[in-house]
Design a protein around this motif. Structure first.
Motif, PDB file in Angstrom:
ATOM      1  N   LEU A 258      -2.999   8.455  -8.781  1.00 41.34           N
ATOM      2  CA  LEU A 258      -4.120   8.388  -7.854  1.00 41.34           C
ATOM      3  C   LEU A 258      -3.624   8.436  -6.409  1.00 41.34           C
ATOM      4  O   LEU A 258      -2.469   8.094  -6.132  1.00 41.34           O
ATOM      5  CB  LEU A 258      -4.888   7.080  -8.062  1.00 41.34           C
ATOM      6  N   PRO A 259      -4.482   8.811  -5.481  1.00 40.97           N
ATOM      7  CA  PRO A 259      -4.126   8.654  -4.064  1.00 40.97           C
ATOM      8  C   PRO A 259      -3.891   7.188  -3.753  1.00 40.97           C
ATOM      9  O   PRO A 259      -4.341   6.309  -4.501  1.00 40.97           O
ATOM     10  CB  PRO A 259      -5.360   9.185  -3.328  1.00 40.97           C
ATOM     11  N   PRO A 260      -3.206   6.875  -2.670  1.00 41.91           N
ATOM     12  CA  PRO A 260      -2.956   5.477  -2.323  1.00 41.91           C
ATOM     13  C   PRO A 260      -4.237   4.655  -2.248  1.00 41.91           C
ATOM     14  O   PRO A 260      -5.279   5.125  -1.786  1.00 41.91           O
ATOM     15  CB  PRO A 260      -2.282   5.573  -0.944  1.00 41.91           C
ATOM     16  N   LYS A 261      -4.151   3.431  -2.723  1.00 44.34           N
ATOM     17  CA  LYS A 261      -5.271   2.501  -2.651  1.00 44.34           C
ATOM     18  C   LYS A 261      -5.339   1.870  -1.260  1.00 44.34           C
ATOM     19  O   LYS A 261      -4.356   1.847  -0.509  1.00 44.34           O
ATOM     20  CB  LYS A 261      -5.113   1.398  -3.712  1.00 44.34           C
ATOM     21  N   LEU A 262      -6.509   1.322  -0.944  1.00 41.60           N
ATOM     22  CA  LEU A 262      -6.723   0.597   0.306  1.00 41.60           C
ATOM     23  C   LEU A 262      -6.932  -0.880  -0.005  1.00 41.60           C
ATOM     24  O   LEU A 262      -7.652  -1.230  -0.950  1.00 41.60           O
ATOM     25  CB  LEU A 262      -7.946   1.132   1.039  1.00 41.60           C
ATOM     26  N   LEU A 263      -6.314  -1.743   0.793  1.00 39.50           N
ATOM     27  CA  LEU A 263      -6.489  -3.189   0.681  1.00 39.50           C
ATOM     28  C   LEU A 263      -6.997  -3.711   2.019  1.00 39.50           C
ATOM     29  O   LEU A 263      -6.290  -3.653   3.030  1.00 39.50           O
ATOM     30  CB  LEU A 263      -5.172  -3.871   0.319  1.00 39.50           C
ATOM     31  N   ILE A 264      -8.232  -4.216   2.034  1.00 36.60           N
ATOM     32  CA  ILE A 264      -8.828  -4.785   3.238  1.00 36.60           C
ATOM     33  C   ILE A 264      -8.626  -6.300   3.197  1.00 36.60           C
ATOM     34  O   ILE A 264      -9.042  -6.966   2.236  1.00 36.60           O
ATOM     35  CB  ILE A 264     -10.334  -4.469   3.324  1.00 36.60           C
ATOM     36  N   PHE A 276       2.967 -13.442   8.415  1.00 40.66           N
ATOM     37  CA  PHE A 276       2.592 -12.025   8.443  1.00 40.66           C
ATOM     38  C   PHE A 276       3.805 -11.097   8.524  1.00 40.66           C
ATOM     39  O   PHE A 276       3.750  -9.954   8.044  1.00 40.66           O
ATOM     40  CB  PHE A 276       1.625 -11.750   9.598  1.00 40.66           C
ATOM     41  N   LYS A 277       4.897 -11.585   9.108  1.00 39.92           N
ATOM     42  CA  LYS A 277       6.073 -10.724   9.230  1.00 39.92           C
ATOM     43  C   LYS A 277       6.714 -10.415   7.877  1.00 39.92           C
ATOM     44  O   LYS A 277       7.501  -9.481   7.764  1.00 39.92           O
ATOM     45  CB  LYS A 277       7.111 -11.383  10.146  1.00 39.92           C
ATOM     46  N   LYS A 278       6.385 -11.208   6.853  1.00 43.76           N
ATOM     47  CA  LYS A 278       6.966 -10.992   5.536  1.00 43.76           C
ATOM     48  C   LYS A 278       6.108 -10.091   4.647  1.00 43.76           C
ATOM     49  O   LYS A 278       6.435  -9.867   3.481  1.00 43.76           O
ATOM     50  CB  LYS A 278       7.201 -12.336   4.852  1.00 43.76           C
ATOM     51  N   ILE A 279       4.996  -9.594   5.188  1.00 44.49           N
ATOM     52  CA  ILE A 279       4.162  -8.674   4.415  1.00 44.49           C
ATOM     53  C   ILE A 279       4.904  -7.361   4.235  1.00 44.49           C
ATOM     54  O   ILE A 279       5.388  -6.766   5.202  1.00 44.49           O
ATOM     55  CB  ILE A 279       2.811  -8.448   5.114  1.00 44.49           C
ATOM     56  N   LYS A 280       5.020  -6.915   3.004  1.00 45.24           N
ATOM     57  CA  LYS A 280       5.755  -5.693   2.681  1.00 45.24           C
ATOM     58  C   LYS A 280       4.802  -4.517   2.551  1.00 45.24           C
ATOM     59  O   LYS A 280       3.731  -4.643   1.944  1.00 45.24           O
ATOM     60  CB  LYS A 280       6.536  -5.879   1.385  1.00 45.24           C
ATOM     61  N   LEU A 281       5.201  -3.396   3.092  1.00 42.52           N
ATOM     62  CA  LEU A 281       4.373  -2.197   3.030  1.00 42.52           C
ATOM     63  C   LEU A 281       4.817  -1.302   1.883  1.00 42.52           C
ATOM     64  O   LEU A 281       5.987  -1.272   1.512  1.00 42.52           O
ATOM     65  CB  LEU A 281       4.433  -1.442   4.354  1.00 42.52           C
ATOM     66  N   ASN A 282       3.859  -0.571   1.343  1.00 40.74           N
ATOM     67  CA  ASN A 282       4.108   0.304   0.203  1.00 40.74           C
ATOM     68  C   ASN A 282       3.308   1.584   0.410  1.00 40.74           C
ATOM     69  O   ASN A 282       2.109   1.512   0.706  1.00 40.74           O
ATOM     70  CB  ASN A 282       3.679  -0.405  -1.091  1.00 40.74           C
ATOM     71  N   PRO A 283       3.914   2.749   0.256  1.00 41.12           N
ATOM     72  CA  PRO A 283       3.180   3.991   0.523  1.00 41.12           C
ATOM     73  C   PRO A 283       2.008   4.223  -0.423  1.00 41.12           C
ATOM     74  O   PRO A 283       1.117   5.006  -0.114  1.00 41.12           O
ATOM     75  CB  PRO A 283       4.253   5.077   0.352  1.00 41.12           C
ATOM     76  N   TYR A 284       1.966   3.511  -1.560  1.00 38.21           N
ATOM     77  CA  TYR A 284       0.870   3.691  -2.507  1.00 38.21           C
ATOM     78  C   TYR A 284      -0.296   2.734  -2.261  1.00 38.21           C
ATOM     79  O   TYR A 284      -1.265   2.732  -3.012  1.00 38.21           O
ATOM     80  CB  TYR A 284       1.376   3.524  -3.944  1.00 38.21           C
ATOM     81  N   CYS A 285      -0.192   1.913  -1.212  1.00 38.60           N
ATOM     82  CA  CYS A 285      -1.297   1.007  -0.863  1.00 38.60           C
ATOM     83  C   CYS A 285      -1.318   0.815   0.648  1.00 38.60           C
ATOM     84  O   CYS A 285      -0.354   0.306   1.230  1.00 38.60           O
ATOM     85  CB  CYS A 285      -1.149  -0.335  -1.566  1.00 38.60           C
ATOM     86  N   GLN A 286      -2.405   1.194   1.276  1.00 37.19           N
ATOM     87  CA  GLN A 286      -2.541   1.059   2.727  1.00 37.19           C
ATOM     88  C   GLN A 286      -3.284  -0.240   3.042  1.00 37.19           C
ATOM     89  O   GLN A 286      -4.363  -0.499   2.505  1.00 37.19           O
ATOM     90  CB  GLN A 286      -3.290   2.267   3.288  1.00 37.19           C
ATOM     91  N   ILE A 287      -2.707  -1.060   3.917  1.00 41.03           N
ATOM     92  CA  ILE A 287      -3.268  -2.372   4.257  1.00 41.03           C
ATOM     93  C   ILE A 287      -4.058  -2.292   5.564  1.00 41.03           C
ATOM     94  O   ILE A 287      -3.569  -1.753   6.564  1.00 41.03           O
ATOM     95  CB  ILE A 287      -2.157  -3.425   4.405  1.00 41.03           C
ATOM     96  N   VAL A 288      -5.262  -2.846   5.546  1.00 44.01           N
ATOM     97  CA  VAL A 288      -6.069  -2.977   6.760  1.00 44.01           C
ATOM     98  C   VAL A 288      -6.264  -4.457   7.036  1.00 44.01           C
ATOM     99  O   VAL A 288      -6.847  -5.174   6.220  1.00 44.01           O
ATOM    100  CB  VAL A 288      -7.445  -2.298   6.615  1.00 44.01           C
ATOM    101  N   MET A 289      -5.770  -4.937   8.177  1.00 42.58           N
ATOM    102  CA  MET A 289      -6.082  -6.299   8.615  1.00 42.58           C
ATOM    103  C   MET A 289      -7.390  -6.224   9.391  1.00 42.58           C
ATOM    104  O   MET A 289      -7.494  -5.532  10.400  1.00 42.58           O
ATOM    105  CB  MET A 289      -4.956  -6.863   9.481  1.00 42.58           C
ATOM    106  N   HIS A 290      -8.369  -6.960   8.887  1.00 44.97           N
ATOM    107  CA  HIS A 290      -9.769  -6.768   9.273  1.00 44.97           C
ATOM    108  C   HIS A 290     -10.289  -7.987  10.028  1.00 44.97           C
ATOM    109  O   HIS A 290     -10.371  -9.085   9.453  1.00 44.97           O
ATOM    110  CB  HIS A 290     -10.558  -6.542   7.977  1.00 44.97           C
ATOM    111  N   MET A 291     -10.611  -7.827  11.314  1.00 40.58           N
ATOM    112  CA  MET A 291     -11.130  -8.930  12.113  1.00 40.58           C
ATOM    113  C   MET A 291     -12.583  -9.191  11.735  1.00 40.58           C
ATOM    114  O   MET A 291     -13.461  -8.388  12.017  1.00 40.58           O
ATOM    115  CB  MET A 291     -11.005  -8.626  13.601  1.00 40.58           C
ATOM    116  N   ASP A 292     -12.826 -10.353  11.110  1.00 45.14           N
ATOM    117  CA  ASP A 292     -14.067 -10.598  10.394  1.00 45.14           C
ATOM    118  C   ASP A 292     -14.887 -11.730  10.999  1.00 45.14           C
ATOM    119  O   ASP A 292     -15.601 -12.424  10.288  1.00 45.14           O
ATOM    120  CB  ASP A 292     -13.716 -10.914   8.926  1.00 45.14           C
TER     121      ASP A 292
END
Length: 352
Positions: A258-264, A276-292
């Motif tokens: 599948l195309p990369p997933k999104l995590l909000i 937050f500095k320990k959050i790991k990035l992965n090309p198969y999942c794009q992370i959005v930090m969402h001001m809520d």
């Protein structure tokens, strides 16, 4: 930011929690009683967020672990006007090629968000209007419509599971997927954990996550430790929680081609996301930090500056509250052009 609102103030906010199992019924509302204890009443209301606080925040230089080198991250950041750091985008990635405009809520309640406030045809027509505004504000970035559904809802009572959360019936999720088809919209399944865990909740949604247009939102406000109660306490996610979700979604995407997933990831205070500095990035999942959080334009800009720009992860998002953002005299909704002036530019805009 105007005024700091301490956590104790949060217990005064009426909160909506859906009691949803295989038998669909209306959400509960928590209402403060004379004794100071919240109790359910019969009519639904909007999930309310406190005004975003003004905790002073200092951050060191970003040091996110990822599968790519520092050189690659730097190159990507420069290429995308500092809107993102992290792995190169894979074919089929939604961000940053498109901007997502999402309507949030539940079809079971007219007061949990715009998704359920209007009949489906009227709701989609209103979504069309917002999409048109964004197309005019930034003609160079295609707009992707989305529906953001609360699929796991926090509860004020432990319930049979003892975990202060209940699941939306699959039939309701299916109905939203059908509505989304009318606009080729993405669907986000939002998780309010109560005292459950992502390790328990994400696999229950895997059948839906194998669909290419279905993605995930996780709400730190309702991610609580055992002994805490939604509505009386504010939760949080640590980097290890977000890393688990990212790795799980990446695995689903990679194994199912599948195309990369999104995590909000929802947040509106500094303590809601730790390490937050320990959050790991992965090309198969794009992370959005969402001001809520809700509030005046000044409040929202200030919080965005502190917790999105000040604690960058990958992509940025912001929520617009149709009602709470105008609830006080002099307040108004942020316009698309004003949102585009934020640094970094948000690629995910949610309306509630």
């Amino acid at each position: 930011m105007l005024n700091y609102i301490p956590f104790s103030w949060f217990s005064l906010i009426p909160l909506v929690f859906a009691s949803i199992t295989g038998n669909v019924h209306e959400p509960k509302i928590l209402k403060k009683t004379s004794s100071g204890i919240t109790s359910p009443v019969s009519t639904p209301s909007t999930v309310k967020k406190p005004e975003q606080d003004s905790i002073k925040n200092t951050t060191d230089s970003l040091d996110i672990e990822s599968k790519t080198s520092t050189k690659t991250r730097s190159s990507n950041s420069k290429k995308l006007n500092s809107a993102v750091v992290g792995p190169d985008t894979l074919p089929g990635s939604i961000l940053p090629g498109k901007r997502i405009i999402a309507f949030y809520g539940s079809p079971l309640s007219k007061r949990m968000g715009i998704l359920g406030e209007l009949p489906p045809d009227e709701m989609l027509a209103k979504l069309d209007i917002e999409v048109s505004k964004w197309e005019k504000a930034d003609p160079k970035t295609p707009v992707q419509p989305a529906l953001h559904l609360i699929a796991v809802t926090a509860q004020n009572e432990p319930g049979v599971s003892g975990k202060y959360r209940l699941h939306l019936a699959n039939s309701v999720i299916d109905s939203v997927l059908l509505i989304a088809q009318a606009r080729q919209a993405l669907v986000f399944l939002d998780i309010q954990l109560g005292t459950s865990t992502l390790q328990e909740e994400l696999p229950l949604l895997e059948g839906y996550l194998k669909m290419p247009n279905v993605h995930v939102g996780i709400d730190a406000e309702f991610a609580l430790k055992p002994g805490k109660v939604p509505g009386r306490n504010i939760g949080s996610f640590d980097a290890k929680d977000i890393n688990y979700a990212t790795e799980y979604l990446a695995q689903v995407a990679e194994e199912n081609q599948l195309p990369p997933k999104l995590l909000i990831v929802h947040r509106f205070t500094q303590p809601m996301i730790t390490n937050f500095k320990k959050i790991k990035l992965n090309p198969y999942c794009q992370i959005v930090m969402h001001m809520d959080g809700w509030g005046s334009p000044t409040i929202k800009r200030s919080s965005y500056q502190k917790y999105i720009k000040g604690e960058p992860v990958q992509y940025a998002g912001i929520k617009i509250f149709y009602k709470n953002d105008i609830k006080r005299k002099g307040w108004r909704l942020l316009r698309p052009k004003e949102i585009l002036a934020l640094t970094p530019k948000p690629y995910y805009i949610q309306y509630q």
